[in-house]
Design an enzyme around this catalytic site. Structure first.
Site, PDB file in Angstrom:
ATOM      1  N   GLU A 157      -2.031  -2.516  -7.873  1.00 11.40           N
ATOM      2  CA  GLU A 157      -3.271  -2.830  -7.158  1.00 11.40           C
ATOM      3  C   GLU A 157      -3.757  -1.537  -6.520  1.00 11.40           C
ATOM      4  OE1 GLU A 157      -3.802  -2.969  -3.479  1.00 11.40           O
ATOM      5  OE2 GLU A 157      -1.940  -1.805  -3.370  1.00 11.40           O
TER       6      GLU A 157
ATOM      7  N   SER B 211       0.844  -1.185   0.000  1.00 16.23           N
ATOM      8  CA  SER B 211       0.000   0.000   0.000  1.00 16.23           C
ATOM      9  C   SER B 211       0.891   1.250   0.000  1.00 16.23           C
ATOM     10  CB  SER B 211      -0.963  -0.027   1.192  1.00 16.23           C
ATOM     11  OG  SER B 211      -1.978   0.943   1.048  1.00 16.23           O
TER      12      SER B 211
ATOM     13  N   HIS C 259      -5.318  -5.521  -1.464  1.00 17.03           N
ATOM     14  CA  HIS C 259      -5.705  -5.294  -0.077  1.00 17.03           C
ATOM     15  C   HIS C 259      -6.662  -6.381   0.408  1.00 17.03           C
ATOM     16  CE1 HIS C 259      -3.956  -1.304  -0.656  1.00 17.03           C
ATOM     17  NE2 HIS C 259      -4.144  -1.050   0.620  1.00 17.03           N
TER      18      HIS C 259
END
Length: 341
Positions: free
Chosen positions: A234, A141, A303
């Site tokens: 992502e 992330s 995630h």
């Protein structure tokens, strides 16, 4: 107002300005450095380079997960700090990271979570010390910023993989152990349904991370070199039109010009739009098909609970026809006692 007048007016002498490490940035390494593999009995440190972990039970759980793999655990001095929406001030968060890289008793470092804040600690990171003490760094992330910076400034292979607060499913844990403790040339076969965007088989260097963070790296000195790369991305909580906008930005900025292959993991909690809109797959195909490069979507890079551990900068092969990719080299350095015959 001139800069000097500004500093005098607000009482900001040179000594109070952040250390920007410009001398380091002028000496970008040209060779990759792989960290040593982890083994049972080694010590991993959890650090908080960005957001806050609010639930104390999360710290207990991440410790238990590491201990189940035979690893010892320590936590950063400031990992429980609070400073607005950050886990401590920028300097505090960087201090923990610097200390763990320099400490010979620490064998690997894992981020407790992402959120936002990694970019803010870059001016305070001692990249010279990290170059001299290469270790495993794992997270995802917002940690994409640190992965790109470690690769650019130190040539260090770091790992886009689970944070401490991740769910640590069987796939997540198996990938983590196989890569970081087994030094395997891992084959990434997802539990999820993987769809082909464009056929083919191609080799390239694995580069990528969170799409939003990757996009914000454009124009910085740690912007990734994607020539010959297999680019993986992502994201979370983004409507399809924002994914479209970010992909358009990467294309217009030239980041996709010489990419060999493309992997779109998942966009967690990104609902498909209704009405006069494009579904996610169609948007991705708008950008990928003109490039004519092997590409897939739906891989377990996300995630979501299942999340692969992926070494940035290393060679891999993408088989878009069969929906998987695999490493072509060992991701970490084996100790002499663990070297193959």
């Amino acid at each position: 107002m001139k800069r000097g007048d500004f500093l005098k007016t607000f009482g900001l002498g040179a000594a109070s300005l952040p250390y920007l490490g410009k001398s380091l940035y002028q000496n970008t390494p040209t060779e990759l450095v792989k960290p040593k593999k982890l083994k049972r009995g080694d010590t991993v440190a959890f650090t908080a380079p960005a957001g806050i972990v609010f639930d104390e039970n999360d710290f207990t759980r991440m410790k238990e997960v590491m201990e189940s793999m035979g690893l010892n655990v320590v936590f950063g001095e400031y990992v429980r700090e609070r400073y607005g929406y950050f886990a401590g001030t920028d300097r505090q968060r960087a201090r923990d990271l610097n200390r763990f890289f320099s400490d010979p008793e620490i064998d690997g470092i894992i981020a407790v979570r992402g959120g936002w804040g990694c970019a803010r600690i870059l001016p305070y990171i001692d990249f010279e010390a990290i170059r001299n003490n290469p270790k495993i760094y794992c997270g995802f992330s917002d940690n994409t910023t640190l992965h790109l910076a470690l690769l650019h400034y130190c040539g260090l292979v770091s790992f886009h993989g689970p944070n401490g607060t991740s769910d640590w499913t069987d796939l997540t844990k198996d990938s983590f152990e196989s890569i970081l403790m087994g030094a395997e040339k891992f084959e990434y076969r997802s539990n999820s349904k993987v769809e082909m965007l464009f056929p083919g088989i191609v080799d390239g260097r694995l580069i990528g991370g969170n799409l939003t963070i990757l996009t914000t790296s454009m124009g910085t000195d740690y912007q990734p070199d994607t020539d010959g790369a297999i680019l993986f991305v992502e994201d979370i909580g983004e409507p399809v039109y924002k994914i479209d906008r970010m992909m358009t930005h990467l294309v217009r900025a030239g980041l996709m010009d010489k990419v060999n292959g493309f992997i779109f993991g998942k966009c967690t909690n990104c609902p498909e739009p209704g009405g006069a809109n494009f579904p996610m797959k169609e948007v991705l195909m708008h950008h990928i098909r003109p490039l004519g490069i092997p590409a897939i979507m739906g891989a377990d890079i996300s995630h979501d609970p299942d999340n692969f551990t992926i070494p940035l900068g290393l060679k891999a092969r993408l088989d878009a026809d069969n929906g998987f990719f695999k490493l072509l080299e060992e991701p970490v350095v084996r100790g002499k006692e663990n070297s193959p015959d």
